[in-house]
Enzyme design. Sequence first.
Site, PDB file in Angstrom:
ATOM      1  N   ARG A 231       0.706  -1.071   0.058  1.00 12.22           N
ATOM      2  CA  ARG A 231       0.094  -0.011   0.164  1.00 12.22           C
ATOM      3  C   ARG A 231       0.726   1.171   0.104  1.00 12.22           C
ATOM      4  NH1 ARG A 231      -3.072  -2.744  -1.791  1.00 12.22           N
ATOM      5  NH2 ARG A 231      -5.537  -3.354  -0.817  1.00 12.22           N
ATOM      6  N   GLU A 260      -2.741   7.502  -4.718  1.00 13.25           N
ATOM      7  CA  GLU A 260      -2.961   7.173  -5.921  1.00 13.25           C
ATOM      8  C   GLU A 260      -4.499   7.115  -6.177  1.00 13.25           C
ATOM      9  OE1 GLU A 260      -1.919   2.862  -4.972  1.00 13.25           O
ATOM     10  OE2 GLU A 260      -3.805   2.317  -5.249  1.00 13.25           O
ATOM     11  N   HIS A 292      -0.948  -0.152  -9.916  1.00 12.98           N
ATOM     12  CA  HIS A 292      -1.676  -1.242  -8.710  1.00 12.98           C
ATOM     13  C   HIS A 292      -2.118  -2.365  -9.743  1.00 12.98           C
ATOM     14  CE1 HIS A 292      -3.534  -1.243  -4.583  1.00 12.98           C
ATOM     15  NE2 HIS A 292      -3.292  -2.441  -5.093  1.00 12.98           N
TER      16      HIS A 292
HETATM   17  P1  NAI Z   1      -1.310 -11.140   4.702  1.00  9.78           P
HETATM   18  O1  NAI Z   1      -2.327 -10.908   5.734  1.00  9.78           O
HETATM   19  O2  NAI Z   1      -1.030 -12.812   4.373  1.00  9.78           O
HETATM   20  O3  NAI Z   1       0.271 -10.680   5.489  1.00  9.78           O
HETATM   21  C1  NAI Z   1       0.332  -9.601   6.016  1.00  9.78           C
HETATM   22  C2  NAI Z   1       1.581  -9.827   6.884  1.00  9.78           C
HETATM   23  O4  NAI Z   1       1.901  -8.750   7.550  1.00  9.78           O
HETATM   24  C3  NAI Z   1       1.382 -10.932   8.111  1.00  9.78           C
HETATM   25  O5  NAI Z   1       2.099 -11.763   8.186  1.00  9.78           O
HETATM   26  C4  NAI Z   1       1.282  -9.992   9.637  1.00  9.78           C
HETATM   27  O6  NAI Z   1       1.522 -10.476  10.592  1.00  9.78           O
HETATM   28  C5  NAI Z   1       2.221  -8.984   8.893  1.00  9.78           C
HETATM   29  N1  NAI Z   1       2.132  -7.696   9.576  1.00  9.78           N
HETATM   30  C6  NAI Z   1       0.786  -7.077  10.339  1.00  9.78           C
HETATM   31  N2  NAI Z   1       1.252  -5.706  10.883  1.00  9.78           N
HETATM   32  C7  NAI Z   1       2.389  -5.522  10.711  1.00  9.78           C
HETATM   33  C8  NAI Z   1       3.797  -4.835  10.983  1.00  9.78           C
HETATM   34  N3  NAI Z   1       3.008  -3.706  11.964  1.00  9.78           N
HETATM   35  N4  NAI Z   1       4.883  -4.865  10.804  1.00  9.78           N
HETATM   36  C9  NAI Z   1       5.187  -6.039  10.168  1.00  9.78           C
HETATM   37  N5  NAI Z   1       4.459  -6.892   9.735  1.00  9.78           N
HETATM   38  C10 NAI Z   1       3.175  -6.638   9.941  1.00  9.78           C
HETATM   39  O7  NAI Z   1      -1.515 -10.480   3.662  1.00  9.78           O
HETATM   40  P2  NAI Z   1      -0.960 -10.685   2.104  1.00  9.78           P
HETATM   41  O8  NAI Z   1      -2.062 -11.333   1.342  1.00  9.78           O
HETATM   42  O9  NAI Z   1       0.351 -11.189   2.014  1.00  9.78           O
HETATM   43  O10 NAI Z   1      -0.963  -9.198   1.544  1.00  9.78           O
HETATM   44  C11 NAI Z   1       0.011  -8.317   1.924  1.00  9.78           C
HETATM   45  C12 NAI Z   1      -0.400  -6.877   1.508  1.00  9.78           C
HETATM   46  O11 NAI Z   1      -0.537  -6.707   0.027  1.00  9.78           O
HETATM   47  C13 NAI Z   1      -1.809  -6.510   1.657  1.00  9.78           C
HETATM   48  O12 NAI Z   1      -1.771  -5.843   3.119  1.00  9.78           O
HETATM   49  C14 NAI Z   1      -2.272  -5.476   0.672  1.00  9.78           C
HETATM   50  O13 NAI Z   1      -1.996  -4.251   1.067  1.00  9.78           O
HETATM   51  C15 NAI Z   1      -1.213  -5.740  -0.460  1.00  9.78           C
HETATM   52  N6  NAI Z   1      -1.660  -6.427  -1.644  1.00  9.78           N
HETATM   53  C16 NAI Z   1      -1.552  -5.468  -2.853  1.00  9.78           C
HETATM   54  C17 NAI Z   1      -2.096  -6.034  -4.033  1.00  9.78           C
HETATM   55  C18 NAI Z   1      -1.650  -5.461  -5.318  1.00  9.78           C
HETATM   56  O14 NAI Z   1      -2.380  -5.559  -6.451  1.00  9.78           O
HETATM   57  N7  NAI Z   1      -0.474  -4.722  -5.352  1.00  9.78           N
HETATM   58  C19 NAI Z   1      -2.883  -7.260  -4.102  1.00  9.78           C
HETATM   59  C20 NAI Z   1      -3.342  -7.935  -2.749  1.00  9.78           C
HETATM   60  C21 NAI Z   1      -2.637  -7.441  -1.606  1.00  9.78           C
END
Ligand code: NAI
Length: 336
Positions: A231, A260, A292
């Site tokens: 993000r 964005e 994105h």
């Molecule tokens: P997920 O929920 O599987 O993993 C997120 C990880 O971040 C978890 O391991 C969690 O413990 C960790 N986390 C939470 N708070 C934290 C902090 N303060 N410091 C460090 N780590 C922390 O999510 P996933 O599916 O891996 O997605 C990650 C991010 O990717 C999403 O939050 C979303 O914003 C972004 N995303 C972007 C897309 C794109 O098209 N560019 C599409 C899908 C997701």
Amino acid sequence: MKVAFFDTKPYDKLWFDPMAKESDIKIKYFENKLNDDTAVMAKGYDAVCVFVNDTINAQVIAILAQIGVKLIALRCSGYNNVDFKAAKEHNIKVVRVPSYSPSAVAEHTAALLLAVNRKTHKAYIRTKDSNFNINGLLGFDLAGKTAGIIGTGQIGRMFIDICRGFKMQVIAYDLYPKENSGIDYVTLDELFKRSHVISLHCPLTKETKHLINEQTIQKMQDNVFIINTSRGALIDTTALIEGLKSKKIGGAGLDVYEEESEYFFEDYSNEIIEDDELARLLAFPNVVMTSHQGFFTKEALEAIARVTINNLKEFENGKITNEVVLKDNSIVEKRN
Ligand code: NAI
């Protein structure tokens, strides 16, 4: 069930239409984003279906509640654009698509890293113009370098596997380290200090907003590469620009940008970009930006439509599984 679908693009309909027909869900597609002005368009609908740049703040939620909307169905995994306190107050439920294709985003992260390092974006334009000179296109071997991964959820872990495939050393930071995962967890400070490449895969929360800022950039190696497919607001854009100008940062690959919502997914090729920071980022030769599109694969779109339609059906049947709620001041996945 009647659903008002905001911020519609032609590719959304391709996947949603056939699945909605099968499920007897009536979708009305609006091209507008959901915001204070457009929320009234959802009058007469049971649910709204929204994406990453729709505004779902307290004001919008109050309007939705007033006109009878009972469900906000996010067709994405991130939920940083939702005011959960307001949703709770107005008894509107929020569901999301927890995971649709982590590989889509992890692979795009790798594409950005490779492009910005080996300057593929510049090489492509040169050779297209029959300019076969390679001066200025010098990159570095990823093999042997250290990748620092912040957030080791589904996408972060998949990108770790890719980095290991490149024979990089991988270190990581996560608020909740995964036990027995074989991941070498370090403190954030150590990650900043040791990494040649830093890639962001944590959600945007109050705690992670501007995780990359003037102070943290100073802790990094000279010539560090920063990749963000998570993000935009994880990075303080002003600090990033300063870091690039001072050459502390060697390159950046960005699929997301703090501001964005006005620009991404739209065609501004004949317009003047009024956002000076966006224009500045686009002007750097060592920044590769995409709009994105990390999620944008056939497999991911199919999964987004399937899970969203299922979320809507479950809501109709009174049993929802992918609900996100505010509990004890934290936003959590509700477990039934
Ligand atoms: P997920 O929920 O599987 O993993 C997120 C990880 O971040 C978890 O391991 C969690 O413990 C960790 N986390 C939470 N708070 C934290 C902090 N303060 N410091 C460090 N780590 C922390 O999510 P996933 O599916 O891996 O997605 C990650 C991010 O990717 C999403 O939050 C979303 O914003 C972004 N995303 C972007 C897309 C794109 O098209 N560019 C599409 C899908 C997701």
